[in-house]
Design a protein around this motif. Structure first.
Motif, mmCIF file in Angstrom:
data_model
loop_
_atom_site.group_PDB
_atom_site.id
_atom_site.type_symbol
_atom_site.label_atom_id
_atom_site.label_comp_id
_atom_site.label_asym_id
_atom_site.label_seq_id
_atom_site.Cartn_x
_atom_site.Cartn_y
_atom_site.Cartn_z
ATOM 1 N N MET A 94 0.816 -1.214 0.000
ATOM 2 C CA MET A 94 0.000 0.000 0.000
ATOM 3 C C MET A 94 0.855 1.272 0.000
ATOM 4 N N THR A 95 2.040 1.213 0.572
ATOM 5 C CA THR A 95 2.910 2.391 0.607
ATOM 6 C C THR A 95 3.325 2.803 -0.798
ATOM 7 N N LEU A 96 3.794 1.828 -1.586
ATOM 8 C CA LEU A 96 4.201 2.114 -2.958
ATOM 9 C C LEU A 96 3.012 2.555 -3.802
ATOM 10 N N ALA A 97 1.866 1.906 -3.600
ATOM 11 C CA ALA A 97 0.650 2.287 -4.325
ATOM 12 C C ALA A 97 0.259 3.726 -3.999
ATOM 13 N N THR A 98 0.402 4.111 -2.733
ATOM 14 C CA THR A 98 0.063 5.473 -2.312
ATOM 15 C C THR A 98 0.958 6.497 -2.988
ATOM 16 N N TYR A 99 2.249 6.200 -3.093
ATOM 17 C CA TYR A 99 3.176 7.118 -3.756
ATOM 18 C C TYR A 99 2.798 7.323 -5.224
ATOM 19 N N TRP A 100 2.439 6.235 -5.893
ATOM 20 C CA TRP A 100 2.032 6.354 -7.295
ATOM 21 C C TRP A 100 0.712 7.116 -7.424
ATOM 22 N N VAL A 101 -0.198 6.890 -6.488
ATOM 23 C CA VAL A 101 -1.468 7.627 -6.501
ATOM 24 C C VAL A 101 -1.215 9.125 -6.358
ATOM 25 N N LEU A 102 -0.370 9.497 -5.412
ATOM 26 C CA LEU A 102 -0.044 10.908 -5.212
ATOM 27 C C LEU A 102 0.610 11.502 -6.456
ATOM 28 N N CYS A 103 1.442 10.714 -7.110
ATOM 29 C CA CYS A 103 2.126 11.164 -8.312
ATOM 30 C C CYS A 103 1.139 11.467 -9.440
#
Length: 215
Positions: free
Chosen positions: A190-199
């Motif tokens: 979920m951490t990596l997914a969150t970073y991509w979502v923010l991007c």
């Protein structure tokens, strides 16, 4: 590298797809805004159809149209010794198809808003259609033209369903930001997914802000 790869692929795919979609949308929008012919309503409906269809349906349609069993797919495989499906170009085609209707509608609306008397005056003075577009239509409508491209780019970079079905989510090859988010969430990262979502939220916000400024 794992973080930046989907971003790089998304930008590359969308740049190529948006240019191709924009050229086609420009031609069709100018033509549809200027001429009347039998079957125009049906043709316009077909051009706009990907905008309202579920992305998975668009992806399925691309698989049928360009898959290994289709004549297009067989021709491509014969020429390049490789199928279109699950390749970088498949991601480009998927993004192009979903970006086209938004570009087309924005351009067509813009062309229809231009005073036709100005264009007709140029024709009376001896200008051909290319000169009318270059010296009258485009200088007047550059704002909606640029807005159309930006909106299409934003739609293309956010494409998920058609890309996943037609191009897959191969890391380092066809995994775009939306598909990377899906795969990361599915695997529990979920951490990596969150970073991509923010991007992608930041990128989409910036593109829409540009569109608002031009409008």
């Amino acid at each position: 590298m794992e973080f930046w790869s989907p971003i790089r692929i998304s930008v590359q795919v969308t740049l190529v797809a948006s240019v191709a979609a924009f050229i086609m949308a420009l031609i069709f929008a100018w033509w549809m805004a200027r001429f009347r012919f039998k079957g125009k309503a049906v043709m316009e409906t077909l051009l706009m159809l990907p905008l309202v269809l579920p992305p998975t349906v668009v992806g399925f349609g691309l698989l049928i149209l360009m898959g290994k069993q289709s004549w297009i797919g067989k021709t491509v495989e014969w020429l390049f010794h490789q199928s279109i499906v699950f390749t970088w170009w498949a991601a480009v085609i998927a993004a192009c198809v979903v970006a086209f209707p938004l570009m087309y509608q924005t351009l067509k609306t813009g062309f229809q808003s231009i005073d036709k008397e100005l264009e007709d005056s140029a024709r009376v003075m001896g200008a051909n259609e290319w000169q009318v577009f270059r010296y009258i239509t485009f200088p007047i409508g550059w704002r909606f033209t640029l807005s159309a491209y930006i909106l299409g780019f934003a739609r293309g970079i956010g494409e998920f369903g058609a890309t996943l079905m037609f191009a897959g989510a191969i890391p380092g090859k066809t995994e775009t930001i939306p598909t990377a988010i899906f795969m990361a969430a599915e695997s529990g990262n979920m951490t990596l997914a969150t970073y991509w979502v923010l991007c992608i939220v930041a990128l989409s916000f910036a593109l829409l802000s540009l569109t608002q400024r031009f409008q």
